[in-house]
Design a protein around this motif. Structure first.
Motif, short mmCIF file in Angstrom:
data_model
loop_
_atom_site.label_atom_id
_atom_site.label_comp_id
_atom_site.label_asym_id
_atom_site.label_seq_id
_atom_site.Cartn_x
_atom_site.Cartn_y
_atom_site.Cartn_z
N TRP A 36 0.85 -1.18 0.00
CA TRP A 36 0.00 0.00 0.00
C TRP A 36 0.89 1.25 0.00
O TRP A 36 1.84 1.34 0.78
N TYR A 37 0.55 2.17 -0.87
CA TYR A 37 1.19 3.48 -0.91
C TYR A 37 0.08 4.51 -0.80
O TYR A 37 -1.09 4.19 -1.02
N ARG A 38 0.44 5.73 -0.49
CA ARG A 38 -0.56 6.80 -0.44
C ARG A 38 0.02 8.10 -0.95
O ARG A 38 1.22 8.33 -0.89
N GLU A 48 3.86 7.83 -0.94
CA GLU A 48 4.57 7.41 0.26
C GLU A 48 4.27 5.95 0.55
O GLU A 48 3.09 5.54 0.52
N VAL A 50 3.30 2.91 2.63
CA VAL A 50 2.55 2.72 3.87
C VAL A 50 2.90 1.38 4.50
O VAL A 50 3.29 1.30 5.66
N TYR A 61 6.38 -1.53 7.60
CA TYR A 61 5.48 -0.39 7.77
C TYR A 61 6.26 0.91 7.81
O TYR A 61 7.39 0.97 8.28
N ALA A 62 5.60 1.97 7.32
CA ALA A 62 6.15 3.31 7.52
C ALA A 62 6.09 3.63 9.01
O ALA A 62 5.17 3.20 9.71
N SER A 64 5.23 6.23 10.44
CA SER A 64 4.04 7.02 10.76
C SER A 64 2.80 6.16 11.02
O SER A 64 1.82 6.66 11.59
N VAL A 65 2.81 4.89 10.59
CA VAL A 65 1.61 4.06 10.77
C VAL A 65 1.85 2.85 11.68
O VAL A 65 0.91 2.10 11.97
N MET A 84 -6.84 -0.13 9.31
CA MET A 84 -6.33 1.16 9.78
C MET A 84 -7.12 1.59 11.01
O MET A 84 -8.34 1.80 10.93
N ASP A 91 -3.60 11.16 7.88
CA ASP A 91 -3.71 9.93 7.09
C ASP A 91 -4.56 10.15 5.84
O ASP A 91 -4.67 9.24 5.00
N TYR A 95 -5.14 6.15 -1.41
CA TYR A 95 -4.37 4.94 -1.11
C TYR A 95 -4.34 4.04 -2.34
O TYR A 95 -5.39 3.74 -2.92
#
Length: 123
Positions: A36-38, A48, A50, A61-62, A64-65, A84, A91, A95
């Motif tokens: 997953w990217y966003r 970015e 994810v 995982y990034a 931030s999450v 999530m 956020d 996505y």
């Protein structure tokens, strides 16, 4: 022909939860990994990372999450999900799901992208 399609986006209040799903279909021999990217508003075309998961179940995982998002996959269905929790306004993004896969025994690994699904976190 290969298709990658996301589902499950929407509007949620801060602190809420959403579950995104991604399905890969078509002439697929095997899947190496999915992710997953966003892309947040105002960030241009930059996506970015994810979370990612390999078919050996390694996850990443990034920062931030971490602790809020959980990635999982279903081998038999060629699907992947992103749970999530404790969502924050930052956020908010489109996505995108991707799948790194082979089309045959001897093919290279190709990356396919879905069209994206909007996640908005706002009160």
């Amino acid at each position: 022909q290969v298709q990658v399609v996301e589902s499950g986006g929407g509007l949620v209040q801060p602190g809420g939860s959403l579950r995104l799903s991604c399905a890969a279909s078509g002439s697929i021999f095997s899947i190496n990994a999915m992710g997953w990217y966003r892309r947040a508003p105002g960030t241009g075309t930059q996506r970015e990372l994810v979370a990612t998961i390999t078919w050996g179940s390694s996850t990443a995982y990034a920062d931030s999450v971490k602790g809020r998002f959980t990635i999982s996959r279903d081998d038999a269905k060629n699907t992947m999900s992103l749970q999530m929790n404790s969502l924050k306004p930052e956020d908010t993004a489109v996505y995108y799901c991707n799948a790194d896969l082979r089309l045959s025994t001897h093919s290279a690994v190709y990356r396919y992208w879905g069209p994206g699904t909007q996640v908005s976190v706002s009160s």
